[in-house]
Motif scaffolding. Structure first.
Motif, PDB file in Angstrom:
ATOM      1  N   GLY A   1      -3.240   8.140  27.663  1.00 11.09           N
ATOM      2  CA  GLY A   1      -4.577   8.723  27.758  1.00 11.09           C
ATOM      3  C   GLY A   1      -5.411   8.431  26.531  1.00 11.09           C
ATOM      4  O   GLY A   1      -6.626   8.205  26.626  1.00 11.09           O
ATOM      5  N   ALA A   2      -4.768   8.428  25.358  1.00 12.60           N
ATOM      6  CA  ALA A   2      -5.516   8.155  24.130  1.00 12.60           C
ATOM      7  C   ALA A   2      -5.934   6.698  24.036  1.00 12.60           C
ATOM      8  O   ALA A   2      -7.023   6.376  23.523  1.00 12.60           O
ATOM      9  CB  ALA A   2      -4.666   8.543  22.923  1.00 12.60           C
ATOM     10  N   LEU A   3      -5.101   5.786  24.540  1.00 13.22           N
ATOM     11  CA  LEU A   3      -5.401   4.352  24.434  1.00 13.22           C
ATOM     12  C   LEU A   3      -6.329   3.869  25.535  1.00 13.22           C
ATOM     13  O   LEU A   3      -7.235   3.058  25.281  1.00 13.22           O
ATOM     14  CB  LEU A   3      -4.093   3.552  24.462  1.00 13.22           C
ATOM     15  CG  LEU A   3      -3.156   3.747  23.262  1.00 13.22           C
ATOM     16  CD1 LEU A   3      -1.872   2.950  23.458  1.00 13.22           C
ATOM     17  CD2 LEU A   3      -3.843   3.336  21.956  1.00 13.22           C
ATOM     18  N   HIS A   4      -6.091   4.332  26.763  1.00 10.52           N
ATOM     19  CA  HIS A   4      -6.818   3.766  27.905  1.00 10.52           C
ATOM     20  C   HIS A   4      -7.573   4.813  28.721  1.00 10.52           C
ATOM     21  O   HIS A   4      -8.202   4.460  29.715  1.00 10.52           O
ATOM     22  CB  HIS A   4      -5.845   3.020  28.819  1.00 10.52           C
ATOM     23  CG  HIS A   4      -5.029   2.001  28.114  1.00 10.52           C
ATOM     24  ND1 HIS A   4      -5.532   0.773  27.692  1.00 10.52           N
ATOM     25  CD2 HIS A   4      -3.718   2.016  27.718  1.00 10.52           C
ATOM     26  CE1 HIS A   4      -4.585   0.071  27.103  1.00 10.52           C
ATOM     27  NE2 HIS A   4      -3.461   0.806  27.090  1.00 10.52           N
ATOM     28  N   GLY A   5      -7.493   6.062  28.308  1.00  9.57           N
ATOM     29  CA  GLY A   5      -8.180   7.110  29.073  1.00  9.57           C
ATOM     30  C   GLY A   5      -7.238   7.750  30.091  1.00  9.57           C
ATOM     31  O   GLY A   5      -6.376   7.065  30.660  1.00  9.57           O
ATOM     32  N   PHE A   6      -7.431   9.025  30.299  1.00  7.70           N
ATOM     33  CA  PHE A   6      -6.546   9.736  31.228  1.00  7.70           C
ATOM     34  C   PHE A   6      -6.792   9.369  32.688  1.00  7.70           C
ATOM     35  O   PHE A   6      -5.981   9.706  33.543  1.00  7.70           O
ATOM     36  CB  PHE A   6      -6.705  11.248  31.040  1.00  7.70           C
ATOM     37  CG  PHE A   6      -6.114  11.745  29.744  1.00  7.70           C
ATOM     38  CD1 PHE A   6      -4.755  12.000  29.620  1.00  7.70           C
ATOM     39  CD2 PHE A   6      -6.923  11.933  28.629  1.00  7.70           C
ATOM     40  CE1 PHE A   6      -4.217  12.452  28.425  1.00  7.70           C
ATOM     41  CE2 PHE A   6      -6.388  12.388  27.435  1.00  7.70           C
ATOM     42  CZ  PHE A   6      -5.037  12.644  27.321  1.00  7.70           C
ATOM     43  N   GLN A   7      -7.917   8.675  32.960  1.00  9.50           N
ATOM     44  CA  GLN A   7      -8.174   8.239  34.316  1.00  9.50           C
ATOM     45  C   GLN A   7      -7.669   6.828  34.581  1.00  9.50           C
ATOM     46  O   GLN A   7      -7.807   6.316  35.698  1.00  9.50           O
ATOM     47  CB  GLN A   7      -9.686   8.315  34.629  1.00  9.50           C
ATOM     48  CG  GLN A   7     -10.528   7.209  33.975  1.00  9.50           C
ATOM     49  CD  GLN A   7     -10.816   7.478  32.499  1.00  9.50           C
ATOM     50  OE1 GLN A   7     -10.368   8.475  31.937  1.00  9.50           O
ATOM     51  NE2 GLN A   7     -11.566   6.589  31.870  1.00  9.50           N
TER      52      GLN A   7
END
Length: 287
Positions: free
Chosen positions: A135-141
């Motif tokens: 989630g921190a690297l690519h987003g939680f979506q």
């Protein structure tokens, strides 16, 4: 008073010669119908009384047998408990001779469970950390974050109500649980490094995750805690059938013995009555 009433009940209207009953009354259809009904009711009452006496006698015998059965069961339970305690005591003494205490045995039995629980807890924390990292690297979506979140949920399904699964299903669930995080980690590495295998493995990994989730759910609902008792139930039913067969054989045997004894007694009675009738015939022939 009761004996006089019984005697009066046993007297028929046709035998009431000492009572002021006219011949017309004796020949009345109404009186004879009433008398017939009274006689039938008296016979029914006698049959019911005889049946009650038989039932009470049978219940008395059954109570005595049941008491003996309960005593034997108590003795069997006491013997079984004594044998179990004696076996445990002997095993403890033998282990003690080799320097193994009961605490060490208990620790050895719980070692594997504790090792698995520690590993499962560590893998679950690593899975949760991987979700946060994705989630921190690519987003939680992002796709990889949702994939990691789904596999972590499958891990929870594999761990939930673990004691309510059979041995085979429980072992397979443990094995699948240990494979969840390595799969998540492999897919994360392929995604980060841009390997083309990621697009190839993703559909198969998704299908495999759905299959594991379905298996974990079905194995929980199909668990039967009394499955090991089916053999004992079959043996108990067979034992009941054997008891019924034996009881029927004994009843037929006792009936044959009773009929045989009654015939023998009847023949003996006829033999005893013959000498008493012979002088009467001689008396008539002399006259």
């Amino acid at each position: 008073m009761d004996e006089n009433s019984k005697e009066e009940q046993s007297i028929s209207i046709n035998d009431m010669e000492y009572l002021p009953v006219t011949k017309g009354v004796k020949e009345s259809m109404r009186v004879q119908k009433t008398e017939y009904i009274r006689q039938q009711m008296r016979k029914r009452q006698e049959n019911e009384d005889a049946l009650m006496v038989q039932l009470l006698e049978e219940q008395r015998v059954i109570d005595g047998l049941q008491k003996k059965i309960n005593e034997n069961l108590d003795q069997t339970k006491a013997s079984s408990q004594y044998n179990k305690e004696f076996k445990e005591s002997m095993n403890a003494q033998i282990y003690a001779l080799h320097g193994i205490s009961e605490d060490k045995l208990e620790g050895m039995r719980e070692y594997k469970n504790a090792y698995y629980q520690g590993s499962a807890f560590s893998l679950f924390l690593l899975s949760a950390a991987l979700i946060v990292l994705c989630g921190a690297l690519h987003g939680f979506q992002s796709e990889i974050c949702i994939f990691a979140l789904a596999y972590t949920g499958i891990e929870g399904a594999l761990l939930a109500q673990e004691h309510k699964r059979g041995k085979a299903a429980g072992f397979l669930c443990k094995l699948l649980y240990l494979l969840m995080f390595p799969t998540m980690m492999a897919m994360f590495v392929c995604y980060e490094l841009g390997y083309p295998e990621y697009d190839i493995f993703m559909p198969y990994a998704t299908i495999a995750g759905v299959g594991v989730l379905i298996f974990a759910t079905i194995s929980y609902f199909l668990y039967n805690p009394y499955q090991n008792m089916r053999k004992n139930v079959r043996e108990a039913k067979n034992h009941i059938e054997d008891i019924e067969k034996t009881a029927r054989k004994e009843v037929r045997k006792n009936e044959k013995i009773r009929i045989k004894e009654e015939k023998k007694a009847d023949r003996q009675q006829k033999k005893e009555d013959r000498p008493a009738k012979k002088p009467l015939r001689d008396l008539f022939t002399k006259k």
